[in-house]
Scaffold this active site. Sequence first.
Site, PDB file in Angstrom:
ATOM      1  N   TYR A 141       0.824  -1.212   0.000  1.00  0.00           N
ATOM      2  CA  TYR A 141       0.000   0.000   0.000  1.00  0.00           C
ATOM      3  C   TYR A 141       0.861   1.266   0.000  1.00  0.00           C
ATOM      4  CZ  TYR A 141      -4.598  -2.107   0.921  1.00  0.00           C
ATOM      5  OH  TYR A 141      -5.791  -2.785   0.838  1.00  0.00           O
ATOM      6  N   LYS A 190       3.900 -15.168   2.263  1.00  0.00           N
ATOM      7  CA  LYS A 190       4.053 -15.880   0.984  1.00  0.00           C
ATOM      8  C   LYS A 190       5.551 -16.091   0.761  1.00  0.00           C
ATOM      9  CE  LYS A 190       2.411 -17.590  -2.909  1.00  0.00           C
ATOM     10  NZ  LYS A 190       1.636 -18.843  -2.949  1.00  0.00           N
ATOM     11  N   ASP A 223      -2.120 -18.410   0.687  1.00  0.00           N
ATOM     12  CA  ASP A 223      -3.124 -19.123  -0.111  1.00  0.00           C
ATOM     13  C   ASP A 223      -3.751 -20.259   0.705  1.00  0.00           C
ATOM     14  OD1 ASP A 223      -0.602 -20.282  -0.190  1.00  0.00           O
ATOM     15  OD2 ASP A 223      -0.712 -20.893  -2.291  1.00  0.00           O
ATOM     16  N   ASP A 247      -5.874  -7.328   4.286  1.00  0.00           N
ATOM     17  CA  ASP A 247      -7.064  -6.728   3.671  1.00  0.00           C
ATOM     18  C   ASP A 247      -7.965  -7.820   3.109  1.00  0.00           C
ATOM     19  OD1 ASP A 247      -8.732  -4.672   2.553  1.00  0.00           O
ATOM     20  OD2 ASP A 247      -7.793  -5.085   0.604  1.00  0.00           O
ATOM     21  N   ASP A 251     -11.628  -9.627   4.826  1.00  0.00           N
ATOM     22  CA  ASP A 251     -12.921  -9.612   4.123  1.00  0.00           C
ATOM     23  C   ASP A 251     -13.477 -11.029   4.040  1.00  0.00           C
ATOM     24  OD1 ASP A 251     -13.089  -6.870   3.665  1.00  0.00           O
ATOM     25  OD2 ASP A 251     -13.768  -7.151   1.595  1.00  0.00           O
TER      26      ASP A 251
HETATM   27  C1  IPM Z   1     -10.175  -1.734   4.420  1.00  0.00           C
HETATM   28  C2  IPM Z   1     -10.545  -1.141   3.099  1.00  0.00           C
HETATM   29  C3  IPM Z   1      -9.473  -0.139   2.718  1.00  0.00           C
HETATM   30  C4  IPM Z   1      -8.164  -0.892   2.572  1.00  0.00           C
HETATM   31  C5  IPM Z   1      -9.772   0.671   1.451  1.00  0.00           C
HETATM   32  C6  IPM Z   1     -11.106   1.388   1.559  1.00  0.00           C
HETATM   33  C7  IPM Z   1      -8.674   1.645   1.151  1.00  0.00           C
HETATM   34  O1  IPM Z   1     -10.711  -2.125   2.146  1.00  0.00           O
HETATM   35  O2  IPM Z   1     -10.058  -0.975   5.406  1.00  0.00           O
HETATM   36  O3  IPM Z   1     -10.010  -2.955   4.482  1.00  0.00           O
HETATM   37  O4  IPM Z   1      -7.893  -1.485   1.533  1.00  0.00           O
HETATM   38  O5  IPM Z   1      -7.397  -0.885   3.522  1.00  0.00           O
HETATM   39 MG    MG Z   2     -10.595  -4.063   2.896  1.00  0.00          MG
END
Ligand code: IPM
Ligand code: MG
Length: 357
Positions: A141, A190, A223, A247, A251
């Site tokens: 990032y 990884k 993975d 990230d 999710d």
């Molecule tokens: C998160 C989000 C952010 C990230 C985006 C909105 C920049 O997906 O907080 O997980 O990728 O960190």
């Molecule tokens: Mg995210």
Amino acid sequence: MDAKIVLLPGDGIGPEIIDEGERVLIAVAERFGHQFEFQRCPKGGNAIDSHGTPLPDETLEACRAADAILLGAVGGPKWDDPNAKTRPEAGLLALRKELQLFANLRPIKPHRQLIDASPLKREILEGTDILFLRELTGGIYFGGSGVKEHPSGEEAYSIMTYNTEEVARIVRLAAKSAQLRRNKVTSVDKANVLEVSRLWRRVAAQVMAEEFPDVEYEVVLVDAMAMHLISRPRDFDVVVTGNMFGDILTDEGSMLPGSLGMLPSASLGVSGPGLYEPIHGSAPDIAGKGLANPLATILAAGMALQHSLGLSDEAAAIDAAVESVLEAGHRTADIAAGGEAISTAEMGDLVVAALQP
Ligand code: IPM
Ligand code: MG
């Protein structure tokens, strides 16, 4: 206690869920005898509209001076043009970097009452209680990027870097967190392909061996982790990983409890205020309709009390209030599974009522 709390409602459903988070904090202050001072600041798409930037200087200064920051959500179709000069997300990344919020805590613990709302089978899910620690101010990032000419058109690159200190401090925090839980750390990388992951693995192993010899430690490739997370989630306690892997995995993990609407997160720095937010997005399709689930924001407010203000009893009171409201069968649309659903504000009312002594 006197505390300054900056509210960053943001975009979409952000303002309506932040309203409920604020009401719950006010109820906590009344019950436990604290003084919380709230300040609302523009951030995200609304700040691009009003100030031309997703993170105005005044907002950043207010955040620096705060004890804790509660964020709703940022972004929406209005600001999605990939060629736009700036985007709401850029403001979030800048805030993380400016406040050095290097550790993102994302607890994943399905609520007992909602287990059947999960896409996973009950027997796989039961007993799951994971704390993800995602490194938040390094990695791909922030490693630099660019676009250059290429015979076929263009070539773009984003660089993933980690240094010893960046890895050591997040692994240290993971180990300390594990000591307060089930005493196990899983580091995800990884290392079979990426040099940066091989450094991560060396540093993590050294920190664990030298400073935390009594904490159980394992490494898993990212993975494989994507698989294990849905096949044997209860085997994990604290999972520590880099920015992008974290990230993606969080999710995926957020689906375990059935709804994104239930999950809070905390971003902590070396010193200074922490940033607390629901992990869901701004859900522009339901904004302003009173349909949003405010519980993730309310639980995030609880994390703020615990981690930034040191008010553990107050944080526990919020968790207990949320549990009792769920136990009584109240559901917003996202967790109602087709049954009767209440509004954002009604859910806030119920949590506030459950907080009364
Ligand atoms: C998160 C989000 C952010 C990230 C985006 C909105 C920049 O997906 O907080 O997980 O990728 O960190
Ligand atoms: Mg995210």
